[in-house]
Design a protein around this motif. Structure first.
Motif, PDB file in Angstrom:
ATOM      1  N   ARG A 463      -8.387   8.460   8.952  1.00  0.00           N
ATOM      2  CA  ARG A 463      -9.790   8.181   9.263  1.00  0.00           C
ATOM      3  C   ARG A 463     -10.219   8.945  10.507  1.00  0.00           C
ATOM      4  N   ASP A 464     -11.544   9.154  10.629  1.00  0.00           N
ATOM      5  CA  ASP A 464     -12.051   9.770  11.849  1.00  0.00           C
ATOM      6  C   ASP A 464     -12.287   8.698  12.903  1.00  0.00           C
ATOM      7  N   ALA A 465     -12.847   9.081  14.048  1.00  0.00           N
ATOM      8  CA  ALA A 465     -13.024   8.153  15.164  1.00  0.00           C
ATOM      9  C   ALA A 465     -13.938   6.991  14.827  1.00  0.00           C
ATOM     10  N   ASP A 466     -14.783   7.150  13.833  1.00  0.00           N
ATOM     11  CA  ASP A 466     -15.697   6.085  13.421  1.00  0.00           C
ATOM     12  C   ASP A 466     -15.138   5.215  12.299  1.00  0.00           C
ATOM     13  N   GLY A 467     -13.882   5.465  11.903  1.00  0.00           N
ATOM     14  CA  GLY A 467     -13.265   4.687  10.831  1.00  0.00           C
ATOM     15  C   GLY A 467     -13.573   5.175   9.437  1.00  0.00           C
ATOM     16  N   VAL A 468     -14.241   6.337   9.324  1.00  0.00           N
ATOM     17  CA  VAL A 468     -14.587   6.880   8.010  1.00  0.00           C
ATOM     18  C   VAL A 468     -13.337   7.495   7.373  1.00  0.00           C
ATOM     19  N   PRO A 469     -12.973   7.108   6.147  1.00  0.00           N
ATOM     20  CA  PRO A 469     -11.805   7.713   5.485  1.00  0.00           C
ATOM     21  C   PRO A 469     -12.021   9.205   5.247  1.00  0.00           C
ATOM     22  N   ARG A 470     -11.040  10.002   5.652  1.00  0.00           N
ATOM     23  CA  ARG A 470     -11.128  11.459   5.471  1.00  0.00           C
ATOM     24  C   ARG A 470     -10.034  12.017   4.574  1.00  0.00           C
ATOM     25  N   GLY A 471      -8.994  11.254   4.311  1.00  0.00           N
ATOM     26  CA  GLY A 471      -7.924  11.758   3.465  1.00  0.00           C
ATOM     27  C   GLY A 471      -6.741  10.816   3.475  1.00  0.00           C
ATOM     28  N   LEU A 472      -5.655  11.247   2.838  1.00  0.00           N
ATOM     29  CA  LEU A 472      -4.383  10.533   2.837  1.00  0.00           C
ATOM     30  C   LEU A 472      -3.321  11.428   3.460  1.00  0.00           C
ATOM     31  N   SER A 473      -2.306  10.806   4.046  1.00  0.00           N
ATOM     32  CA  SER A 473      -1.240  11.575   4.680  1.00  0.00           C
ATOM     33  C   SER A 473      -0.580  12.517   3.676  1.00  0.00           C
ATOM     34  N   GLU A 474      -0.079  13.635   4.186  1.00  0.00           N
ATOM     35  CA  GLU A 474       0.415  14.705   3.316  1.00  0.00           C
ATOM     36  C   GLU A 474       1.761  14.407   2.666  1.00  0.00           C
ATOM     37  N   HIS A 475       2.519  13.463   3.221  1.00  0.00           N
ATOM     38  CA  HIS A 475       3.868  13.226   2.702  1.00  0.00           C
ATOM     39  C   HIS A 475       4.027  11.756   2.308  1.00  0.00           C
ATOM     40  N   PRO A 476       3.555  11.363   1.136  1.00  0.00           N
ATOM     41  CA  PRO A 476       3.635   9.959   0.735  1.00  0.00           C
ATOM     42  C   PRO A 476       5.071   9.484   0.562  1.00  0.00           C
ATOM     43  N   MET A 477       5.262   8.192   0.737  1.00  0.00           N
ATOM     44  CA  MET A 477       6.560   7.569   0.489  1.00  0.00           C
ATOM     45  C   MET A 477       6.610   7.107  -0.959  1.00  0.00           C
ATOM     46  N   GLU A 478       7.687   7.448  -1.646  1.00  0.00           N
ATOM     47  CA  GLU A 478       7.822   7.054  -3.047  1.00  0.00           C
ATOM     48  C   GLU A 478       8.733   5.846  -3.181  1.00  0.00           C
ATOM     49  N   ILE A 479       8.347   4.941  -4.072  1.00  0.00           N
ATOM     50  CA  ILE A 479       9.108   3.732  -4.356  1.00  0.00           C
ATOM     51  C   ILE A 479       9.508   3.771  -5.825  1.00  0.00           C
ATOM     52  N   PHE A 480      10.735   3.329  -6.120  1.00  0.00           N
ATOM     53  CA  PHE A 480      11.269   3.456  -7.479  1.00  0.00           C
ATOM     54  C   PHE A 480      11.511   2.070  -8.093  1.00  0.00           C
ATOM     55  N   PRO A 481      10.550   1.570  -8.871  1.00  0.00           N
ATOM     56  CA  PRO A 481      10.734   0.272  -9.538  1.00  0.00           C
ATOM     57  C   PRO A 481      11.760   0.388 -10.663  1.00  0.00           C
ATOM     58  N   SER A 482      12.247  -0.774 -11.106  1.00  0.00           N
ATOM     59  CA  SER A 482      13.166  -0.801 -12.247  1.00  0.00           C
ATOM     60  C   SER A 482      12.458  -1.214 -13.521  1.00  0.00           C
ATOM     61  N   VAL A 483      11.129  -1.435 -13.445  1.00  0.00           N
ATOM     62  CA  VAL A 483      10.343  -1.822 -14.623  1.00  0.00           C
ATOM     63  C   VAL A 483       9.255  -0.778 -14.859  1.00  0.00           C
ATOM     64  N   PRO A 484       8.727  -0.683 -16.080  1.00  0.00           N
ATOM     65  CA  PRO A 484       7.599   0.230 -16.328  1.00  0.00           C
ATOM     66  C   PRO A 484       6.390  -0.191 -15.495  1.00  0.00           C
ATOM     67  N   VAL A 485       5.578   0.801 -15.092  1.00  0.00           N
ATOM     68  CA  VAL A 485       4.492   0.524 -14.143  1.00  0.00           C
ATOM     69  C   VAL A 485       3.223   1.257 -14.544  1.00  0.00           C
ATOM     70  N   ASN A 486       2.083   0.571 -14.436  1.00  0.00           N
ATOM     71  CA  ASN A 486       0.786   1.249 -14.425  1.00  0.00           C
ATOM     72  C   ASN A 486      -0.164   0.612 -13.408  1.00  0.00           C
ATOM     73  N   THR A 487       0.359  -0.378 -12.662  1.00  0.00           N
ATOM     74  CA  THR A 487      -0.440  -0.993 -11.600  1.00  0.00           C
ATOM     75  C   THR A 487       0.472  -1.441 -10.476  1.00  0.00           C
ATOM     76  N   ALA A 488      -0.059  -1.494  -9.247  1.00  0.00           N
ATOM     77  CA  ALA A 488       0.692  -1.966  -8.086  1.00  0.00           C
ATOM     78  C   ALA A 488      -0.283  -2.611  -7.114  1.00  0.00           C
ATOM     79  N   LEU A 489       0.146  -3.665  -6.465  1.00  0.00           N
ATOM     80  CA  LEU A 489      -0.706  -4.349  -5.495  1.00  0.00           C
ATOM     81  C   LEU A 489       0.132  -4.849  -4.327  1.00  0.00           C
ATOM     82  N   TRP A 490      -0.536  -5.065  -3.193  1.00  0.00           N
ATOM     83  CA  TRP A 490       0.139  -5.509  -1.979  1.00  0.00           C
ATOM     84  C   TRP A 490       0.465  -6.994  -2.083  1.00  0.00           C
TER      85      TRP A 490
END
Length: 570
Positions: A463-490
């Motif tokens: 985000r910029d100084a005003d909190g406006v989203p400008r992008g996502l970090s360049e190196h995402p962390m990958e997680i490997f589930p053991s089940v099939p996936v098409n959705t994820a939530l916190w």
């Protein structure tokens, strides 16, 4: 604790390597290489395990030396002194054992065309770098480690080998421990976790503080901030813990031009990051051995929230209207006009304030409802994703038919402008199947699909100084589930729930933690939605086309009152 090991049996098991196959290479599961294991409590950890391995034996063959070197990774004493015994004097001085740890489930040693060259083939599960950052790998991944030997005074020794050690996964879990570092979101209102893995090679408090001063993991770069500048460092590479007090002695550059507010933020970050250590009750911050005065607490200092809770009331749809779901009751949302013309679906609710978002029945329009009950169309597209609303007032969705799929809409266009796309280079050519923003607003959880491959990723929100989203970090962390996936939530600030929805099949969801733990959920036939939220005792809900269920233990209980598409705020 002390466990003897039959080394002869271990050698016989190694001899079977040539008849087993791992990803096209000979491979065996490793038996225990340790000769003893001791629990050695220190000032910084309740239980600090020490494993001892054997050094090289006179007359050992080249293969025997390589086997011994592989086993010696369990012995951390004196900067991997046992592992160095298998090396030539030149390599002993140059090799850095703590720079990398390869975690594996199975291994084999293959002669590489000459008597003095070998390849250690690993079925690798993870890699941990010098700062404790762990990278997971999918099942059946392999890694080749090449070594070369030379003869020194009639004995074979390793003359070439990459930096780092190799640990079988069961020993890694005993030697390494996950620790949570904390950084701030851009507003300094929330503490954002950064999980690291540290060994008993050095004190836990020292490892935590050194990594904290180095900065966040790559997937959080430019998305979180630290109260410490890049000039900050420990005066000595040690954080002693005595009588419950951890003394963090920092260089003078740390405090140049620092305000009382900055010092309070530093102290808060240290306390949060050292809080998991049961030996630490207090943190004393020093500058060149002089105690830092923290008595002046400025009025603008506010305690940052850690794992902030989401409200325990869900938003859902009932007969074309927005409704609240709480404690099994379904209550209409007041102050909202008739929405039947939109055939609303996939609603979202802001974690702060009374604002809502939803998609129309065709998923071709994103609608928002402000605090005055005004309904506004903020985005159009094809098969838009369920919206996610962050703490900074932005509503997120994705339109996979667009060149730049991720879209963000402000709470107030008059102040922040209209809906805009978020450009993410590493998303090019991939389809976004699910997108959720964390309760702290600093991280995005995505499910993306590239051809036949589906990936679960966590990336920092820039985000910029005003909190406006400008992008996502360049190196995402990958997680490997053991089940099939098409959705994820916190599920919390350090855990997620994943699943692949299906109206006709039995669906098994899975809870995954950032410290590598997992828990399967009981299957539910026809699961088409899930709802979970950070906070104490937040029940998990699952929807089918006709019913709403809540998770009790590890079973699903159908509720008497039904609402569709339920979701916690966020």
């Amino acid at each position: 604790m002390r466990f003897p090991v039959a080394r002869l049996l271990h050698a016989l098991v190694l001899a079977l390597a040539g008849v087993l196959v791992l990803s096209g290479c000979a491979s065996i599961p490793r038996s225990s290489p340790v000769q003893q294991i001791q629990s050695q409590p220190d000032d910084e950890s309740d239980e600090n395990y020490s494993f001892d391995a054997l050094g090289p034996q006179p007359g050992s063959s080249p293969r025997g030396i390589v086997e011994g070197f592989l086993e010696a990774g369990v012995s951390l004493a004196q900067d991997y002194a046992v592992a160095r015994e298998f090396m030539t004097p030149q390599l002993q001085n140059a090799w850095k054992g703590s720079s990398r740890t390869l975690v594996y489930d199975a291994s084999s040693i293959i002669e590489a065309g000459a008597e003095n060259r070998y390849t250690i083939q690993l079925e690798i599960t993870a890699e941990v770098d010098a700062n404790g950052i762990r990278t997971e790998y999918p099942s059946h991944s392999t890694r080749a480690v090449d070594v070369e030997l030379s003869e020194i005074d009639g004995e074979w020794r390793i003359s070439k080998a990459p930096d780092g050690i190799m640990l079988e996964s069961s020993f890694f879990e005993r030697i390494f421990t996950p620790r949570t570092l904390y950084f701030y979101d851009a507003s300094y209102k929330y503490l954002v976790p950064d999980i690291r893995w540290f060994s008993s090679r050095s004190g836990a408090a020292t490892s935590v503080v050194e990594a904290l001063l180095e900065g966040p993991a790559p997937y959080l770069e430019n998305a979180v901030v630290s109260a410490f500048s890049s000039a900050s460092s420990l005066v000595r590479p040690a954080v002693p813990v005595k009588d419950g007090t951890a003394t963090v002695d920092l260089n003078a550059e740390t405090f140049v031009d620092s305000t009382d507010l900055a010092k309070q933020l530093m102290q808060q970050q240290l306390v949060a990051s050292l809080d998991e250590l049961t030996s630490v009750e207090r943190v004393q911050m020093q500058s060149e051995e002089a105690d830092v005065n923290l008595e002046q607490v400025p009025p603008e200092f506010e305690k940052a929230e850690r794992n902030p809770s989401t409200p325990d009331t869900l938003i859902g749809i009932d007969e074309g209207s927005l409704v609240y779901v709480k404690g099994g009751s379904v209550i209409p949302v007041g102050g909202v006009p008739d929405l039947s013309e939109y055939s609303p679906r996939d609603p979202a609710m802001s974690p702060v304030g009374n604002r809502y978002a939803f998609l129309n029945g065709k998923r071709s329009a994103l609608m928002t409802v402000d605090e005055n009950g005004r309904v506004r169309q903020v985005a159009t597209g094809t098969n838009l994703l369920r919206p996610s609303m962050d703490v900074a007032g932005w509503t997120w969705t994705a339109d996979n038919s667009a060149k730049t799929p991720i879209l963000v809409a402000p709470a107030d266009p008059a102040v922040s402008g209209e809906t805009r796309p978020i450009s993410v280079d590493w998303l090019k050519g991939q389809q976004v199947q699910s997108l959720r923003i964390s309760r702290d607003g600093a991280r995005a959880l995505l499910v993306v699909r590239d051809g036949s491959q589906t990936r679960v990723l966590v990336s920092g929100v820039v985000r910029d100084a005003d909190g406006v989203p400008r992008g996502l970090s360049e190196h995402p962390m990958e997680i490997f589930p053991s089940v099939p996936v098409n959705t994820a939530l916190w599920n919390s600030d350090q855990s997620i729930i994943v699943a692949r929805f299906s109206r006709t099949e039995s669906v098994e969801a899975e809870l995954l933690t950032f410290s590598s733990g997992s828990e399967p959920f009981s299957p539910l036939l026809g699961m088409v939605s899930l709802a979970a939220g950070p906070g104490d005792r937040r029940p998990v809900y699952a929807g089918t086309p006709e019913d709403l269920h809540t998770r009790v233990g590890n079973t699903w209980r159908k509720l008497d009152d039904f609402a569709a598409d339920v979701s916690y705020p966020g």
